[in-house]
Scaffold this motif. Structure first.
Motif, PDB file in Angstrom:
ATOM      1  N   PHE A   1      -7.053  68.589  23.065  1.00 28.52           N
ATOM      2  CA  PHE A   1      -8.058  69.069  22.121  1.00 28.52           C
ATOM      3  C   PHE A   1      -9.431  69.230  22.767  1.00 28.52           C
ATOM      4  O   PHE A   1     -10.456  69.075  22.120  1.00 28.52           O
ATOM      5  N   GLY A   2      -9.433  69.543  24.049  1.00 31.21           N
ATOM      6  CA  GLY A   2     -10.692  69.747  24.750  1.00 31.21           C
ATOM      7  C   GLY A   2     -11.023  68.564  25.620  1.00 31.21           C
ATOM      8  O   GLY A   2     -10.977  67.423  25.177  1.00 31.21           O
ATOM      9  N   ALA A   3     -11.361  68.826  26.862  1.00 34.81           N
ATOM     10  CA  ALA A   3     -11.595  67.758  27.837  1.00 34.81           C
ATOM     11  C   ALA A   3     -12.971  67.135  27.633  1.00 34.81           C
ATOM     12  O   ALA A   3     -13.886  67.271  28.454  1.00 34.81           O
ATOM     13  N   ASP A   4     -13.097  66.420  26.514  1.00 38.46           N
ATOM     14  CA  ASP A   4     -14.344  65.723  26.192  1.00 38.46           C
ATOM     15  C   ASP A   4     -14.452  64.489  27.085  1.00 38.46           C
ATOM     16  O   ASP A   4     -13.613  63.580  27.030  1.00 38.46           O
ATOM     17  N   LYS A   5     -15.481  64.438  27.903  1.00 41.03           N
ATOM     18  CA  LYS A   5     -15.646  63.339  28.854  1.00 41.03           C
ATOM     19  C   LYS A   5     -15.680  61.982  28.143  1.00 41.03           C
ATOM     20  O   LYS A   5     -15.185  60.982  28.665  1.00 41.03           O
ATOM     21  N   ASN A   6     -16.256  61.942  26.952  1.00 42.17           N
ATOM     22  CA  ASN A   6     -16.345  60.691  26.204  1.00 42.17           C
ATOM     23  C   ASN A   6     -14.959  60.158  25.859  1.00 42.17           C
ATOM     24  O   ASN A   6     -14.724  58.953  25.878  1.00 42.17           O
ATOM     25  N   TRP A   7     -14.028  61.052  25.527  1.00 44.33           N
ATOM     26  CA  TRP A   7     -12.667  60.629  25.195  1.00 44.33           C
ATOM     27  C   TRP A   7     -11.989  59.998  26.409  1.00 44.33           C
ATOM     28  O   TRP A   7     -11.299  58.990  26.281  1.00 44.33           O
ATOM     29  N   LEU A   8     -12.189  60.589  27.577  1.00 53.16           N
ATOM     30  CA  LEU A   8     -11.610  60.017  28.796  1.00 53.16           C
ATOM     31  C   LEU A   8     -12.220  58.653  29.082  1.00 53.16           C
ATOM     32  O   LEU A   8     -11.508  57.718  29.474  1.00 53.16           O
ATOM     33  N   GLU A   9     -13.507  58.515  28.888  1.00 47.83           N
ATOM     34  CA  GLU A   9     -14.166  57.226  29.124  1.00 47.83           C
ATOM     35  C   GLU A   9     -13.652  56.156  28.159  1.00 47.83           C
ATOM     36  O   GLU A   9     -13.474  54.997  28.550  1.00 47.83           O
ATOM     37  N   ILE A  10     -13.402  56.544  26.914  1.00 47.66           N
ATOM     38  CA  ILE A  10     -12.871  55.591  25.940  1.00 47.66           C
ATOM     39  C   ILE A  10     -11.459  55.169  26.334  1.00 47.66           C
ATOM     40  O   ILE A  10     -11.088  53.987  26.243  1.00 47.66           O
ATOM     41  N   ALA A  11     -10.656  56.119  26.794  1.00 50.44           N
ATOM     42  CA  ALA A  11      -9.284  55.803  27.219  1.00 50.44           C
ATOM     43  C   ALA A  11      -9.286  54.852  28.413  1.00 50.44           C
ATOM     44  O   ALA A  11      -8.556  53.851  28.434  1.00 50.44           O
TER      45      ALA A  11
END
Length: 394
Positions: free
Chosen positions: A65-75
């Motif tokens: 759903f879009g390479a949102d950097k924040n999502w990767l950091e949360i993961a």
């Protein structure tokens, strides 16, 4: 508004922000899952399978759903905590930790391992990090070694008495193996998929009732006991859309059609004709269920049922699936969705009133709702391309 837009908006504007804003433990790592309706933390214990599920969710969001950097950091925030504290010396994953990562509950539950493999598998897929791949592979191998006796020394049952096999592990393996198809060998994938497919269809599914049982004897026989008569409509429906994914991968159109028929019979069996919604637990003979919460309406069976119906409709265009999907959507959106604070309530009374005003706890975390919304929105996108814009009339 189209169903696709409803699901995407709820996912990206209400559900995901709720967990982004309230769940991160920025002091000790990992996530808080015990959250009130407005996001306040009411308990700080950390349950491994919920930690893993949130790692998977934000990894999946990042990849789809879009390479949102924040999502990767949360993961990776959750993955770091799990790497440091989640496993015992033998590699088995604990069930629960305290806030700082000290073990609270022994690794008795193999589903901690299943969701750890799922989480690190998805994280390895989006990052290419070899250490994540290795954790997923090692954990999956441990699962295979434990699958004949999942609880091992933690099993409370007296040996060689009422020997039952539980649906939970073949159910989760039918999904987990597909989640790990980028890191497993092809022969392992097909062997496992064929094994779980055969076990579910030929042992746990009972055609005379049109439903899937939670526990059966070692040869698939029905046990006339609380456990043997136990029915969980939500588990059955979740299992069925996993089976449809296997059938689609293998080109098994017969299994897809059979799966649709079982979805419909399960919904007819599990639907509360008086108040609406799906019962949580049922007894095969209609006797009083062992679980006193049997009549509650929970969030996850309803969104899993929606997936099963929409996936069945997508694959077959069977209008029974569409009609049930609309019925489930209307009930779910009226009762579970919290437009004020975001995310969904988890627990309703039989009559459909909010029973517990929490958004997360020991059993509810950042998983079923966002996963379901992701899948439903993607299925709707494909269906809109086939049949034009489907409007929600609710």
């Amino acid at each position: 508004m189209s169903y696709k837009n409803i699901y995407q908006d709820n996912l990206l504007k209400q559900t995901v922000p709720f967990w982004e804003n309230y769940s991160l433990d920025k002091e000790y790592g990992g996530y808080f899952t015990c959250l009130t309706a407005n996001g306040n933390v009411y308990d700080t214990d950390k349950f491994i399978w919920l930690q893993c599920r949130q790692v998977w969710t934000f990894s999946k969001l990042y990849g789809n759903f879009g390479a949102d950097k924040n999502w990767l950091e949360i993961a990776t925030h959750g993955a770091d905590f799990l790497e440091n504290y989640g496993r015992g010396k033998d590699g088995s994953w604990y069930f629960a930790l305290d806030r700082k990562g000290h073990p609270l509950v022994q690794p008795y539950n193999i589903f901690s391992d299943c969701f750890a493999a799922m989480a690190f598998g998805q994280l390895s897929k989006i990052t290419g990090e070899s250490r994540y791949t290795e954790i997923a592979k090692t954990t999956f191998q441990n699962i295979l070694e434990r699958q004949e006796n999942p609880k091992g020394k933690y099993n409370k049952a007296y040996p060689n008495t009422r020997e039952l096999q539980n649906l939970g592990l073949p159910m989760i393996l039918s999904n987990l193996v597909l989640e790990l198809d980028h890191i497993l060998h092809g022969e392992v994938i097909e062997q496992q998929l064929n094994s779980v497919k055969d076990k579910i269809v030929n042992q746990f599914y009972k055609p005379e009732y049109g439903i899937i049982l939670e526990n059966v004897g070692l040869n698939g026989e029905i046990s006339d006991s609380f456990q043997g008569r136990h029915i969980n409509p939500g588990h059955g429906l979740e299992t069925l859309w996993f089976l449809m994914d296997i059938a689609e991968r293998q080109g098994d159109s017969e299994l897809i059609l059979k799966g649709v028929d079982i979805v419909i019979s399960t919904l007819e069996y599990g639907w509360d004709g008086k108040y609406g919604g799906l019962y949580y637990f049922m007894d095969l003979k209609g006797s009083p269920p062992e679980q006193l919460e049997w009549s509650q309406k929970l969030w996850w069976p309803h969104i899993e049922a929606m997936i099963a119906c929409l996936k069945g409709f997508y694959l077959t265009r069977d209008m029974r699936c569409w009609e049930w999907f609309v019925k489930l959507h209307d009930y779910t959106w009226e009762h579970f969705v919290d437009e004020k604070y975001g995310e969904w309530f988890g627990y309703l009374t039989r009559e459909g009133k909010v029973n517990l005003e929490l958004k997360g706890g020991k059993w509810k975390g950042c998983f079923h709702v966002p996963r379901g919304l992701m899948i439903l929105s993607l299925l709707m996108k494909n269906l809109e391309e086939y049949a034009g814009n489907m409007e929600c009339k609710a």
